[in-house]
Write a protein that holds these residues in place. Sequence first.
Motif, PDB file in Angstrom:
ATOM      1  N   GLY A  97       0.816  -1.212   0.000  1.00 33.72           N
ATOM      2  CA  GLY A  97       0.000   0.000   0.000  1.00 33.72           C
ATOM      3  C   GLY A  97       0.846   1.257   0.000  1.00 33.72           C
ATOM      4  O   GLY A  97       1.905   1.308   0.639  1.00 33.72           O
ATOM      5  N   TYR A  98       0.398   2.285  -0.728  1.00 34.94           N
ATOM      6  CA  TYR A  98       1.120   3.562  -0.819  1.00 34.94           C
ATOM      7  C   TYR A  98       0.139   4.716  -0.704  1.00 34.94           C
ATOM      8  O   TYR A  98      -1.079   4.530  -0.732  1.00 34.94           O
ATOM      9  N   ASN A  99       0.710   5.921  -0.610  1.00 39.89           N
ATOM     10  CA  ASN A  99      -0.112   7.123  -0.589  1.00 39.89           C
ATOM     11  C   ASN A  99       0.656   8.230  -1.308  1.00 39.89           C
ATOM     12  O   ASN A  99       1.836   8.433  -1.028  1.00 39.89           O
ATOM     13  N   LYS A 100      -0.031   8.914  -2.237  1.00 38.74           N
ATOM     14  CA  LYS A 100       0.651   9.942  -3.042  1.00 38.74           C
ATOM     15  C   LYS A 100       1.274  11.011  -2.153  1.00 38.74           C
ATOM     16  O   LYS A 100       2.306  11.574  -2.484  1.00 38.74           O
ATOM     17  N   ILE A 101       0.667  11.297  -1.000  1.00 32.46           N
ATOM     18  CA  ILE A 101       1.187  12.365  -0.136  1.00 32.46           C
ATOM     19  C   ILE A 101       2.105  11.833   0.965  1.00 32.46           C
ATOM     20  O   ILE A 101       3.243  12.262   1.097  1.00 32.46           O
ATOM     21  N   SER A 102       1.607  10.839   1.730  1.00 31.55           N
ATOM     22  CA  SER A 102       2.360  10.457   2.936  1.00 31.55           C
ATOM     23  C   SER A 102       3.282   9.256   2.742  1.00 31.55           C
ATOM     24  O   SER A 102       4.175   9.032   3.546  1.00 31.55           O
ATOM     25  N   GLN A 103       3.047   8.468   1.687  1.00 25.40           N
ATOM     26  CA  GLN A 103       3.841   7.237   1.560  1.00 25.40           C
ATOM     27  C   GLN A 103       4.037   6.890   0.069  1.00 25.40           C
ATOM     28  O   GLN A 103       3.564   5.856  -0.404  1.00 25.40           O
ATOM     29  N   PRO A 104       4.731   7.775  -0.674  1.00 27.86           N
ATOM     30  CA  PRO A 104       4.907   7.498  -2.109  1.00 27.86           C
ATOM     31  C   PRO A 104       5.942   6.400  -2.347  1.00 27.86           C
ATOM     32  O   PRO A 104       6.699   6.075  -1.430  1.00 27.86           O
ATOM     33  N   THR A 105       5.960   5.839  -3.550  1.00 26.56           N
ATOM     34  CA  THR A 105       7.010   4.867  -3.885  1.00 26.56           C
ATOM     35  C   THR A 105       8.330   5.647  -3.979  1.00 26.56           C
ATOM     36  O   THR A 105       8.326   6.846  -4.294  1.00 26.56           O
ATOM     37  N   GLN A 106       9.452   4.956  -3.712  1.00 23.32           N
ATOM     38  CA  GLN A 106      10.744   5.657  -3.764  1.00 23.32           C
ATOM     39  C   GLN A 106      11.063   6.105  -5.186  1.00 23.32           C
ATOM     40  O   GLN A 106      11.560   7.194  -5.412  1.00 23.32           O
ATOM     41  N   VAL A 107      10.763   5.214  -6.159  1.00 26.79           N
ATOM     42  CA  VAL A 107      10.934   5.585  -7.575  1.00 26.79           C
ATOM     43  C   VAL A 107       9.525   5.710  -8.147  1.00 26.79           C
ATOM     44  O   VAL A 107       8.709   4.798  -7.986  1.00 26.79           O
ATOM     45  N   ASP A 108       9.252   6.821  -8.784  1.00 25.30           N
ATOM     46  CA  ASP A 108       7.906   7.078  -9.284  1.00 25.30           C
ATOM     47  C   ASP A 108       7.426   5.940 -10.198  1.00 25.30           C
ATOM     48  O   ASP A 108       8.116   5.564 -11.149  1.00 25.30           O
ATOM     49  N   GLY A 109       6.288   5.359  -9.868  1.00 29.30           N
ATOM     50  CA  GLY A 109       5.686   4.339 -10.738  1.00 29.30           C
ATOM     51  C   GLY A 109       6.255   2.943 -10.576  1.00 29.30           C
ATOM     52  O   GLY A 109       5.908   2.031 -11.335  1.00 29.30           O
ATOM     53  N   VAL A 110       7.139   2.744  -9.561  1.00 28.83           N
ATOM     54  CA  VAL A 110       7.727   1.416  -9.349  1.00 28.83           C
ATOM     55  C   VAL A 110       7.537   1.002  -7.889  1.00 28.83           C
ATOM     56  O   VAL A 110       7.914   1.740  -6.974  1.00 28.83           O
ATOM     57  N   CYS A 111       6.959  -0.192  -7.686  1.00 32.86           N
ATOM     58  CA  CYS A 111       6.729  -0.661  -6.314  1.00 32.86           C
ATOM     59  C   CYS A 111       8.059  -0.918  -5.596  1.00 32.86           C
ATOM     60  O   CYS A 111       8.932  -1.598  -6.143  1.00 32.86           O
ATOM     61  N   ASP A 112       8.203  -0.390  -4.376  1.00 33.75           N
ATOM     62  CA  ASP A 112       9.434  -0.570  -3.593  1.00 33.75           C
ATOM     63  C   ASP A 112       9.676  -2.041  -3.287  1.00 33.75           C
ATOM     64  O   ASP A 112      10.817  -2.496  -3.203  1.00 33.75           O
ATOM     65  N   LYS A 113       8.576  -2.787  -3.073  1.00 33.49           N
ATOM     66  CA  LYS A 113       8.731  -4.161  -2.587  1.00 33.49           C
ATOM     67  C   LYS A 113       9.010  -5.157  -3.690  1.00 33.49           C
ATOM     68  O   LYS A 113       9.849  -6.036  -3.555  1.00 33.49           O
ATOM     69  N   CYS A 114       8.268  -5.062  -4.827  1.00 36.59           N
ATOM     70  CA  CYS A 114       8.394  -6.133  -5.842  1.00 36.59           C
ATOM     71  C   CYS A 114       8.812  -5.604  -7.217  1.00 36.59           C
ATOM     72  O   CYS A 114       8.978  -6.385  -8.143  1.00 36.59           O
ATOM     73  N   GLY A 115       8.935  -4.283  -7.345  1.00 40.66           N
ATOM     74  CA  GLY A 115       9.344  -3.728  -8.644  1.00 40.66           C
ATOM     75  C   GLY A 115       8.198  -3.643  -9.639  1.00 40.66           C
ATOM     76  O   GLY A 115       8.398  -3.247 -10.803  1.00 40.66           O
ATOM     77  N   GLY A 116       6.986  -4.019  -9.202  1.00 41.89           N
ATOM     78  CA  GLY A 116       5.819  -3.962 -10.094  1.00 41.89           C
ATOM     79  C   GLY A 116       5.540  -2.537 -10.556  1.00 41.89           C
ATOM     80  O   GLY A 116       5.893  -1.560  -9.868  1.00 41.89           O
ATOM     81  N   THR A 117       4.908  -2.423 -11.726  1.00 41.01           N
ATOM     82  CA  THR A 117       4.646  -1.080 -12.269  1.00 41.01           C
ATOM     83  C   THR A 117       3.148  -0.826 -12.487  1.00 41.01           C
ATOM     84  O   THR A 117       2.771   0.194 -13.042  1.00 41.01           O
ATOM     85  N   GLU A 118       2.317  -1.809 -12.082  1.00 42.86           N
ATOM     86  CA  GLU A 118       0.869  -1.626 -12.199  1.00 42.86           C
ATOM     87  C   GLU A 118       0.307  -1.339 -10.811  1.00 42.86           C
ATOM     88  O   GLU A 118       0.631  -2.053  -9.851  1.00 42.86           O
ATOM     89  N   PHE A 119      -0.530  -0.331 -10.718  1.00 46.05           N
ATOM     90  CA  PHE A 119      -1.125   0.032  -9.433  1.00 46.05           C
ATOM     91  C   PHE A 119      -2.643   0.139  -9.575  1.00 46.05           C
ATOM     92  O   PHE A 119      -3.149   0.351 -10.676  1.00 46.05           O
ATOM     93  N   SER A 120      -3.348  -0.021  -8.455  1.00 34.61           N
ATOM     94  CA  SER A 120      -4.805   0.092  -8.533  1.00 34.61           C
ATOM     95  C   SER A 120      -5.330   0.919  -7.365  1.00 34.61           C
ATOM     96  O   SER A 120      -4.627   1.125  -6.358  1.00 34.61           O
ATOM     97  N   THR A 121      -6.560   1.385  -7.513  1.00 32.70           N
ATOM     98  CA  THR A 121      -7.224   2.091  -6.407  1.00 32.70           C
ATOM     99  C   THR A 121      -8.514   1.341  -6.102  1.00 32.70           C
ATOM    100  O   THR A 121      -9.003   0.584  -6.943  1.00 32.70           O
ATOM    101  N   ARG A 122      -9.061   1.544  -4.910  1.00 28.38           N
ATOM    102  CA  ARG A 122     -10.281   0.837  -4.522  1.00 28.38           C
ATOM    103  C   ARG A 122     -11.527   1.535  -5.054  1.00 28.38           C
ATOM    104  O   ARG A 122     -11.575   2.765  -5.095  1.00 28.38           O
ATOM    105  N   ALA A 123     -12.529   0.708  -5.420  1.00 31.68           N
ATOM    106  CA  ALA A 123     -13.760   1.261  -5.979  1.00 31.68           C
ATOM    107  C   ALA A 123     -14.485   2.156  -4.977  1.00 31.68           C
ATOM    108  O   ALA A 123     -15.207   3.077  -5.361  1.00 31.68           O
ATOM    109  N   ASP A 124     -14.281   1.898  -3.662  1.00 28.01           N
ATOM    110  CA  ASP A 124     -14.995   2.699  -2.657  1.00 28.01           C
ATOM    111  C   ASP A 124     -14.167   3.884  -2.169  1.00 28.01           C
ATOM    112  O   ASP A 124     -14.537   4.550  -1.210  1.00 28.01           O
TER     113      ASP A 124
END
Length: 214
Positions: free
Chosen positions: A136-163
């Motif tokens: 989990g990330y947050n654009k303001i309080s917890q962004p990824t270290q490299v923009d668009g790349v997951c810190d943990k697995c290197g994934g580049t696809e992200f999603s948001t919750r419908a609610d």
Amino acid sequence: MNIILFGPPGAGKGTQAKRLEELLNIPQLSTGDMLRAAVKAGTEMGKRAQKIMEEGGLVSDDIIVGMIKDRIAEDDCKNGFLLDGFPRTEAQAEALDTMLSDSGNKIDLTIEIQVDDTKLTERICNRFTCSQCGAGYNKISQPTQVDGVCDKCGGTEFSTRADDTAECVASRLETYHEQTAPVLPYYQHKGIHHIVDGMADIDRVTEAIKKVLN
Ligand code: AP5
């Protein structure tokens, strides 16, 4: 140790639960995650839950209690568990006590993460998750270290919750104040309820929770 994390939507329950899961070596049981998995799998229960979740309401107590009862019976819960998002009604709290006392068990500690309502919409509307590993990330309080790349697995696809829309957050908050906040005195009367300041940054909230645990 059996712990419940309370707090309104966006308070940081999931964020802190992930840290405590590692620290205490007990599983996080998130009813929200379980329901989202059922929605994704397209089960009958998932289809019924989806509409309710997108409206910011609560899924029926029967479904939720059954789901938690099955999960608590699993092997990895025998040394304790961390409930995130359950119980959310007085009926769920009573059902939890009954199912635990039937097996000679109980809730040891409840921790309420308190955050002002005004902060919650901002937090939720900036939240995103790695589609590959679920970090989990947050654009303001917890962004990824490299923009668009997951810190943990290197994934580049992200999603948001419908609610996670401003409209739905307003409704989820109303539900929290009407149906979940009245559950808190139940645990205060048992003398096991603790409050931490969730307005502080993520690390400081973790430190405050650790103090409670000690
Ligand atoms: P659920 O998934 O439980 O959602 P929720 O309670 O609304 O909580 P959230 O997951 O939105 O927030 P959180 O407190 O975990 O915050 P997070 O750590 O992500 O439930 C979803 C729906 O399922 C419900 O509305 C309901 O319909 C249904 N449901 C679930 N359980 C049910 C039950 N028992 N009975 C009936 N229905 C049920 O943090 C939020 C963001 O803020 C993140 O981006 C994070 O990085 C950031 N953040 C966290 N902490 C801080 C901090 N200290 N400072 C700055 N930013 C922070």
